[in-house]
Design a protein around this motif. Structure first.
Motif, PDB file in Angstrom:
ATOM      1  N   ASP A  46       0.830  -1.204   0.000  1.00  0.00           N
ATOM      2  CA  ASP A  46       0.000   0.000   0.000  1.00  0.00           C
ATOM      3  C   ASP A  46       0.865   1.253   0.000  1.00  0.00           C
ATOM      4  OD1 ASP A  46      -2.380  -1.372  -0.088  1.00  0.00           O
ATOM      5  OD2 ASP A  46      -2.677  -1.389   2.090  1.00  0.00           O
ATOM      6  N   ARG A  47       1.929   1.248   0.833  1.00  0.00           N
ATOM      7  CA  ARG A  47       2.797   2.415   0.886  1.00  0.00           C
ATOM      8  C   ARG A  47       3.514   2.635  -0.445  1.00  0.00           C
ATOM      9  NH1 ARG A  47       3.694   0.375   6.203  1.00  0.00           N
ATOM     10  NH2 ARG A  47       5.597  -0.710   5.538  1.00  0.00           N
ATOM     11  N   ARG A  48       3.988   1.538  -1.038  1.00  0.00           N
ATOM     12  CA  ARG A  48       4.662   1.675  -2.328  1.00  0.00           C
ATOM     13  C   ARG A  48       3.692   2.164  -3.400  1.00  0.00           C
ATOM     14  NH1 ARG A  48       7.893  -3.741  -3.592  1.00  0.00           N
ATOM     15  NH2 ARG A  48       8.354  -2.508  -5.464  1.00  0.00           N
ATOM     16  N   LEU A  49       2.439   1.683  -3.308  1.00  0.00           N
ATOM     17  CA  LEU A  49       1.446   2.127  -4.279  1.00  0.00           C
ATOM     18  C   LEU A  49       1.146   3.615  -4.115  1.00  0.00           C
ATOM     19  CD1 LEU A  49      -0.519   1.346  -6.515  1.00  0.00           C
ATOM     20  CD2 LEU A  49      -2.185   0.724  -4.779  1.00  0.00           C
ATOM     21  N   ASP A  50       1.094   4.088  -2.855  1.00  0.00           N
ATOM     22  CA  ASP A  50       0.880   5.520  -2.622  1.00  0.00           C
ATOM     23  C   ASP A  50       2.022   6.334  -3.207  1.00  0.00           C
ATOM     24  OD1 ASP A  50      -1.480   5.035  -1.318  1.00  0.00           O
ATOM     25  OD2 ASP A  50      -0.594   5.022   0.696  1.00  0.00           O
ATOM     26  N   ALA A  51       3.259   5.852  -2.986  1.00  0.00           N
ATOM     27  CA  ALA A  51       4.411   6.572  -3.542  1.00  0.00           C
ATOM     28  C   ALA A  51       4.357   6.597  -5.062  1.00  0.00           C
ATOM     29  CB  ALA A  51       5.717   5.923  -3.059  1.00  0.00           C
TER      30      ALA A  51
END
Length: 235
Positions: free
Chosen positions: A181-186
């Protein structure tokens, strides 16, 4: 549960009940010939309490289906042998051998019971068939439910142990999903920035196109002025 009308109209549904010949005697005593197997048309008519013409009518409309369930017609030597072997030993008086003799089995009689519309006995047979099917379905359903409950109870310990083993795995999957999820947000932020930059580039390109158009107009105007000057010199 299928309706009586469905039983009257569907041969496939009648075929499903064709082996339930025991219901005939439960509704009314079925009297066969001395061989214990066959009945004549008048015997069938007597069982259903109808005129024999009504039996002939059913046979005419459903001959192939009834033949598949035991209806036969004896003629010639076969008829003579049947009379000698069966009817001749019968205490009850019977008609002399004619040109042919139509014989029915219990399966044939049950088949007729599922086709006759104007016989109270036939209606009773159909009702008994359908009620017995419904009761059997309930018993089967209860038995199936009991088996399923027993199976679930027997496996509760195994399920609990499996869930305990799955706990760390589920936690690991949850951590990996958080990271994703964090990588997708980035990634979404980068894509947004690139989209904004593309919009800026598009504006820059439009401004450059306007400047180029203006410059080309100036060059075209200068060329036209130069051509006019050259024409005046020639004169």
């Amino acid at each position: 549960m299928p309706s009586e009308v469905a039983l009257l109209e569907s041969r496939a549904m009648r075929d499903e009940h064709q082996g339930r010949v025991e219901v005939l005697d439960k509704v009314k005593a079925l009297v066969t010939l001395p061989d214990g197997i066959h009945l004549r048309t008048e015997d069938v008519a007597r069982y259903f309490e109808i005129h024999r013409d009504a039996v002939h009518s059913v046979v005419k409309r459903h001959r192939d289906e009834l033949k598949a369930n035991g209806l036969i017609t004896l003629k010639g030597s076969e008829l003579q042998r049947f009379h000698m072997a069966v009817l001749a030993t019968w205490d009850e008086s019977y008609p002399q051998a004619g040109a042919q003799l139509r014989l029915y089995t219990r399966r044939t009689v049950l088949n007729i019971a599922m086709l006759l519309r104007d016989s109270d006995i036939a209606r009773c047979v159909r009702t008994y068939l359908l009620d017995a099917e419904e009761e059997g379905g309930r018993r089967q359903g209860y038995a199936s439910l009991d088996r399923r409950v027993t199976k679930v109870e027997a496996n509760l310990d195994t399920v609990g142990h499996a869930l305990q083993e799955l706990g760390p795995v589920i936690n690991g999957i949850s951590v990996r999903l958080d990271r994703l999820d964090r990588r997708l947000d980035a990634t979404n932020q980068v894509v947004g920035a690139m989209s904004n930059r593309l919009c800026d580039l598009s504006d820059d390109m439009r401004r450059m196109e306007r400047r180029m158009d203006s410059r080309m107009d100036d060059v075209a105007h200068q060329l036209r002025e130069l051509q006019r000057g050259q024409r005046r010199k020639r004169r």
